[in-house]
Design a protein around this motif. Structure first.
Motif: not given
Length: 169
Positions: A141-169
């Motif tokens: 829902x969050x990813x698609x809300x980002x797409x609806x707001x920006x017209x692109x999935x890229x901001x959501x993909x970039x936002x997912x990267x720190x989540x991977x780092x946090x998870x790894x740490x």
């Protein structure tokens, strides 16, 4: 608490990417039929991820395996961002997401039992599982809300990267 945060972060990324892979690939210029065909790779690699992580957890430090498995989606996200329209790139990204999807719950269960004891397992794993359910339900829902707001999935993909780092740490 750390395991809960790590599990929620990686679930937000991996489950969201797996459930949203067809629209993400379509937005990246891949035909919907090809995107749907590629999405089928997730099932195969999720099984491979589950079996291989289970075997590795019997032989290696679970924290190291977890760190690697939750860091892998970074590569998949970068591939999608840097190789739009590439079917081979999309296939590699999907394989990565599938492996991580297959590994995530097994790792959380293993680490919960290993570091918090069997007497606390039911309560802790049940609590973590509840939060994982919230994450997996709300991530797309969050990813698609980002797409609806920006017209692109890229901001959501970039936002997912720190989540991977946090998870790894």
């Amino acid at each position: 608490f750390q395991l809960l945060i790590a599990g929620v972060c990686i679930a937000l990324v991996v489950v969201t990417m797996v459930t949203s892979v067809v629209p993400v690939l379509s937005a990246k210029g891949i035909d919907r039929t090809d995107a749907a065909t590629l999405a089928g790779l997730v099932g195969i690699t999720a099984i491979v991820g589950r079996l291989s992580v289970g075997a590795l957890l019997d032989r290696m430090d679970g924290r190291i395996i977890a760190g690697v498995c939750v860091s892998l989606p970074l590569l998949g996200l970068l591939i999608l961002l840097q190789m739009p329209g590439s079917i081979s790139g999309a296939a590699i990204a999907i394989l990565i997401f599938g492996l991580s999807l297959g590994a995530e719950l097994d790792i959380v269960a293993y680490l919960t039992s290993r570091y918090f004891g069997r007497e606390n397992f039911g309560f802790l794993f049940g609590t973590i599982g509840g939060f994982l359910g919230l994450a997996t339900g709300n991530g797309p829902v969050i990813l698609n809300a980002i797409y609806d707001a920006t017209g692109s999935y890229d901001p959501g993909l970039w936002a997912a990267m720190p989540l991977c780092v946090i998870s790894a740490l």
